[in-house]
Design an enzyme around this catalytic site. Structure first.
Site, PDB file in Angstrom:
ATOM      1  CG  HIS A  28      -2.033  -0.861   1.241  1.00  0.00           C
ATOM      2  ND1 HIS A  28      -3.213  -0.558   1.882  1.00  0.00           N
ATOM      3  CD2 HIS A  28      -2.242  -2.067   0.655  1.00  0.00           C
ATOM      4  CE1 HIS A  28      -4.081  -1.546   1.692  1.00  0.00           C
ATOM      5  NE2 HIS A  28      -3.511  -2.474   0.961  1.00  0.00           N
ATOM      6  CE  LYS A 199      -9.602 -10.814   3.709  1.00  0.00           C
ATOM      7  NZ  LYS A 199     -10.557 -10.452   2.652  1.00  0.00           N
ATOM      8  CE  LYS A 201      -6.075  -9.079   1.315  1.00  0.00           C
ATOM      9  NZ  LYS A 201      -6.903  -9.650   0.269  1.00  0.00           N
ATOM     10  N   PRO A 231      -5.121 -15.366   0.015  1.00  0.00           N
ATOM     11  CG  PRO A 231      -4.250 -17.493  -0.409  1.00  0.00           C
ATOM     12  CD  PRO A 231      -5.529 -16.788  -0.105  1.00  0.00           C
ATOM     13  CG  ASN A 278     -12.357 -10.170  -3.062  1.00  0.00           C
ATOM     14  OD1 ASN A 278     -11.852 -10.933  -2.253  1.00  0.00           O
ATOM     15  ND2 ASN A 278     -11.657  -9.240  -3.706  1.00  0.00           N
ATOM     16  CG  HIS A 329     -13.884  -6.937  -1.255  1.00  0.00           C
ATOM     17  ND1 HIS A 329     -13.950  -5.691  -1.854  1.00  0.00           N
ATOM     18  CD2 HIS A 329     -12.602  -7.332  -1.329  1.00  0.00           C
ATOM     19  CE1 HIS A 329     -12.737  -5.370  -2.267  1.00  0.00           C
ATOM     20  NE2 HIS A 329     -11.902  -6.334  -1.966  1.00  0.00           N
ATOM     21  CB  SER A 330     -13.689  -3.612   3.003  1.00  0.00           C
ATOM     22  OG  SER A 330     -12.438  -3.785   3.618  1.00  0.00           O
ATOM     23  CG  HIS A 358      -9.123  -2.390   4.147  1.00  0.00           C
ATOM     24  ND1 HIS A 358      -9.949  -3.352   3.649  1.00  0.00           N
ATOM     25  CD2 HIS A 358      -7.930  -2.573   3.501  1.00  0.00           C
ATOM     26  CE1 HIS A 358      -9.297  -4.072   2.736  1.00  0.00           C
ATOM     27  NE2 HIS A 358      -8.073  -3.613   2.634  1.00  0.00           N
ATOM     28  NE  ARG A 411      -4.435  -0.941  -3.642  1.00  0.00           N
ATOM     29  CZ  ARG A 411      -5.071  -1.807  -2.873  1.00  0.00           C
ATOM     30  NH1 ARG A 411      -6.393  -1.748  -2.767  1.00  0.00           N
ATOM     31  NH2 ARG A 411      -4.418  -2.722  -2.195  1.00  0.00           N
TER      32      ARG A 411
END
Ligand code: GKR
Ligand code: MG
Length: 431
Positions: A28, A199, A201, A231, A278, A329-330, A358, A411
């Site tokens: 990120h 969860k 990531k 994953p 997702n 999902h987010s 998130h 992004r």
């Protein structure tokens, strides 16, 4: 009877501080981008929404003004048809290989739909959940969302980080790479927000390292705290089956271990645990093949990608009909998106799994009253008309300045990763 008319649409890109979180696509950036959309009627009623930021989506939103200004915000079907006719059709393939969805038009419609629902709610004096058929619960549960992260990469986190920083702020700042680091992060996040599911990531490190982290979480939290691992489709089929087997009995569900519906279907047949996605079933056009070959058990919807809140309700019906469960999902987000997710979560027929968010990773906020509170891992459903949240103008201006100053327009986690490791390259399948 003359209805309200959309007079203006305001589009404000913002940049919010984001920690250096790792995923299959890289790292990120110090700022996550969001776009705040305001739809304003001729009698000055203002509906708001928030979507992932991307310069191309903003250009498309700008272009959508040509057909949306002058329309009645109650006429959501007309608005949808106008958008579909104005732009070329988008296919599922355009979502791309990254963990997040890169289509434009779904975002455009979602932004306009949520803002119009906010307007309708304000005019009717009813919360958005009532426009989705009404509330089925008062509180919507979310899950702890853990990330591998580097300390030091990325920017400042928007809060004071010194040796006295403690609790979640300290964990948010700390490196988390080893299984022990991930467990420490989980303990701090669960303590601060009261989450009851967790969860991780994945897709950032070798499969065995991530399996060890899941085992360490299981050893610490026990069987009463459901665990998930994601994953982001970066594992080979054989890897997913071999390492998935090691997590049977400890995962509530396994999220997108492999790429594409056919591979997901093979993993699903080979393992004794539910699969969620997702990434492989991401729009209505994916549903026929999903059902034909059985690619997943759980669809992680996202109103930003599935065309808004009303189509997410339609998706719930499709899921019920074809024996799928639905969850959410987010991506890095603020309170306007969270409020929309909560209204939707309150209206869905069932929430068998706590939803992704998130939100704990962010420290900025764009709504009046500051950050939304979690109690026991859940958010109370707003009861005020519309979404129940309003823009803090000063915060919006500041976050827009961040956007201008940071120079990011979309992004790109690969580019961020290359700042730390110049040799690094994104691979759609790595292990
Ligand atoms: O924020 O790095 C991230 C995630 O990888 C996100 O982009 C994914 O879209 O959270 C998402 C997921 O569940 O795949
Ligand atoms: Mg996922």
């Amino acid at each position: 009877m003359k209805g309200p008319i959309i007079r203006e649409i305001s589009i404000t890109p913002i940049a919010i501080v984001d920690p250096p979180l790792l995923n299959a696509a890289g790292l990120h950036a110090p700022y996550a981008l969001r776009t705040i959309v305001e739809v304003i009627t001729d009698d000055n009623i203002r509906g708001i929404s928030e979507i992932p930021g991307n310069i191309e989506t903003e250009i498309a939103l700008e272009k959508a003004k040509e057909v949306i200004i002058g329309k009645d915000p109650f006429q959501l079907n007309q608005i949808k048809d106008a958008i579909e006719n104005h732009f070329d059709k988008e296919t599922t393939a355009q979502r791309g290989d990254a963990p997040w969805d890169q289509r434009k038009i779904v975002h455009v419609f979602s932004a306009l739909e949520v803002a119009c629902l906010d307007i309708i709610g304000k005019i009717q004096g009813r919360p958005v959940v009532d426009l989705l058929g009404g509330k089925r619960r008062d509180r919507v549960p979310f899950a702890a969302y853990l990330f591998y992260k580097y300390e030091g990469a990325g920017g400042h986190l928007g809060f004071k980080t010194d040796s006295n920083t403690s609790g979640w702020d300290s964990a948010r700042q700390a490196e988390a790479v080893t299984p022990e680091g991930i467990v420490r992060q989980a303990i701090a996040m669960v303590k601060a927000f009261g989450f009851k599911s967790i969860k991780l990531k994945g897709g950032a490190f070798e499969p065995q390292q991530e399996v060890d982290a899941m085992k360490a979480l299981f050893a610490h939290f026990g069987k009463d705290v459901p665990l998930r691992h994601d994953p982001n489709a970066i594992w080979e089929l054989e890897t997913a089956i071999a390492y998935g087997r090691k997590m049977e009995g400890i995962l509530e569900y396994f999220e997108d271990p492999v790429r594409g519906q056919p591979n997901m279907s093979k993993v699903r047949k080979a393992l004794k645990m539910p699969l969620a996605t997702n990434m492989c079933t991401t729009s209505f056009e994916d549903i026929p093949q999903s059902i034909a070959i059985g690619s997943e058990d759980i669809i992680l919807s996202d109103h930003h990608f599935w065309g808004g809140l009303r189509s997410s309700m339609e998706l719930a019906k499709v899921c019920e009909t074809f024996g799928r469960k639905l969850s959410m999902h987010s991506n890095s987000h603020l309170g306007i998106s969270l409020a929309a997710m909560v209204h939707l979560g309150a209206a869905l027929p069932e929430i068998p799994y706590a939803l992704d968010t998130h939100y704990p990773w962010q420290s900025d906020e764009v709504i009046l009253g500051g950050r939304i509170k979690f109690e026991e891992g859940a958010v109370s459903v707003p009861t005020e008309p519309g979404l129940g949240v309003e823009i803090d103008r000063e915060a919006l201006a500041r976050l827009h300045q961040n956007y201008i100053a940071c120079g990011l327009t979309k992004r790109d986690d690969e580019v961020e990763m290359q700042k730390v490791n110049p040799e690094w390259k994104f691979k759609a399948v790595r292990w």
